[in-house]
Scaffold this active site. Structure first.
Site, mmCIF file in Angstrom:
data_model
loop_
_atom_site.group_PDB
_atom_site.id
_atom_site.type_symbol
_atom_site.label_atom_id
_atom_site.label_comp_id
_atom_site.label_asym_id
_atom_site.label_seq_id
_atom_site.Cartn_x
_atom_site.Cartn_y
_atom_site.Cartn_z
ATOM 1 N N SER A 141 0.587 -1.028 0.014
ATOM 2 C CA SER A 141 0.131 0.149 -0.322
ATOM 3 C C SER A 141 1.020 1.126 -0.348
ATOM 4 O O SER A 141 1.915 0.993 0.687
ATOM 5 C CB SER A 141 -0.893 0.146 1.206
ATOM 6 O OG SER A 141 -1.431 1.067 1.426
ATOM 7 N N TYR B 63 -0.015 -1.052 10.815
ATOM 8 C CA TYR B 63 -0.282 -1.552 9.397
ATOM 9 C C TYR B 63 0.557 -1.060 8.089
ATOM 10 O O TYR B 63 1.209 -1.887 6.843
ATOM 11 C CB TYR B 63 -1.495 -0.736 9.257
ATOM 12 C CG TYR B 63 -2.604 -0.742 7.155
ATOM 13 C CD1 TYR B 63 -2.513 -2.059 6.916
ATOM 14 C CD2 TYR B 63 -1.836 0.265 6.343
ATOM 15 C CE1 TYR B 63 -2.898 -1.778 5.576
ATOM 16 C CE2 TYR B 63 -2.442 0.046 5.258
ATOM 17 C CZ TYR B 63 -2.818 -1.619 5.135
ATOM 18 O OH TYR B 63 -2.853 -1.378 3.372
#
Ligand SMILES: NC(=O)c1ccc[n+]([C@@H]2O[C@H](COP(=O)([O-])OP(=O)(O)OC[C@H]3O[C@@H](n4cnc5c(N)ncnc54)[C@H](OP(=O)(O)O)[C@@H]3O)[C@@H](O)[C@H]2O)c1
Length: 286
Positions: free
Chosen positions: A143, A156
């Site tokens: 990401s 994350y």
């Protein structure tokens, strides 16, 4: 050679029942591979598997398992013992949202297990056999959140950076043995949750796609999410062009801009991006 011949008979998709993971399973089947789909929720998994099996006529197996569990290596080893795994796509994630000090430790550690430990476990299990066969592919799903400190998504983002560095290393070490490794930086992608979030965005604030300001570009990208199918095709089309690829050219621009900025500025761009939304952090894009 075609996709299935290049990589081998079976794909394993970790985190496969919905969203981008389902698209990875579907696209692998469309390209002629049998698929082992892994996720926790059995019902959604079976439904997706039945649909993919029916549409592509390949063999599709399911494994209902928690990729955050410490026994996951053994569970996946048992499920793949009789299969030639040519392709591993690691897509699952746990993305706790909120200020670091407000997120329960147990959830943070689950995120570390799913984003960091299990990719290591599955690559350790499957990559040696790919090397022995002289063919195979590994895709790690990352990401843009993994390119800087990620306010509201600290564990994350750190986990996504881990996957990125792991993939670059495997790319360098396994390429000569015929194993393609690539890490895809995924930008905003449509899902029911994402589309609800998108509806809360300010079209003026998020309407400057041609600006040279990284925040404007990242905000504009929020308004124009990829489809899961687009992300799956982007990884498979670029699997041999590692160590990294992007779901869209804009995502390359945004990632590189973040890496070029002084670190404090890069982190503050991400912080401002999080503040673009009017909804609570656990509904925001990641
Ligand atoms: N969507 C975006 O805008 C976006 C943006 C950037 C990056 N990404 C990346 O793209 C990937 C997929 O995102 P997504 O939005 O499609 O995710 P998603 O809709 O939340 O789907 C995640 C999949 O993984 C499974 N999963 C989650 N935790 C698991 C666990 N502990 N064990 C086994 N399976 C598990 C889920 O099924 P169960 O819950 O049934 O287990 C589901 O099939 C992630 O790596 C994410 O970081 C997404």
């Amino acid at each position: 050679v075609n996709f299935a011949e290049r990589y081998g008979q079976w794909a394993v998709v970790a985190g496969a029942s919905q969203g981008i993971g389902r698209a990875f399973s579907d696209e692998a089947a469309a390209r002629g591979l049998n698929v082992l789909m892994i996720a926790r929720g059995q019902e959604a998994l079976e439904l997706s598997a039945a649909d993919i099996r029916a549409r592509h006529g390949v063999e599709v197996r399911t494994l209902a398992a928690d990729l955050g569990s410490s026994s996951v290596g053994e569970v996946v080893a048992n499920a793949t013992d009789d299969l030639e795994i040519g392709l591993l796509v690691y897509n699952a994630t746990v993305a706790p949202a909120g200020r670091f000090i407000d997120v329960p430790l147990e959830l943070q550690l689950q995120s570390v297990a799913v984003n960091c430990a299990t990719p290591v476990i599955l690559c350790n299990l499957l990559a040696p056999k790919m090397v022995q066969r002289g063919r195979g592919g590994i895709g790690i799903v990352g990401s843009n959140g993994g390119t800087q400190g990620s306010v509201h998504f600290g564990t994350y983002g750190a986990g996504k950076a881990f996957g990125w560095i792991l993939a670059e290393t495997l790319w360098a070490e396994l390429g000569d043995a015929g194993v393609h490794v690539n890490h895809i930086f995924v930008g905003p992608t449509s899902s029911p949750n994402y589309d609800a979030f998108k509806a809360t965005l300010d079209p003026v604030l998020c309407g400057r796609p041609d600006s040279d300001d990284p925040l404007d570009r990242a905000r504009a990208r929020l308004m124009d999410p990829s489809s899961p199918q687009e992300v799956a095709a982007a990884l498979y089309d670029q699997l041999g062009d590692g160590p990294v690829c992007y779901s869209r050219p804009e995502d390359a621009w945004i990632s590189r801009a973040s890496l070029d900025l002084p670190r404090a500025e890069a982190v503050n761009v991400w912080r401002a991006l999080q503040e673009t939304s009017t909804v609570r952090p656990d509904r925001q894009a990641r």
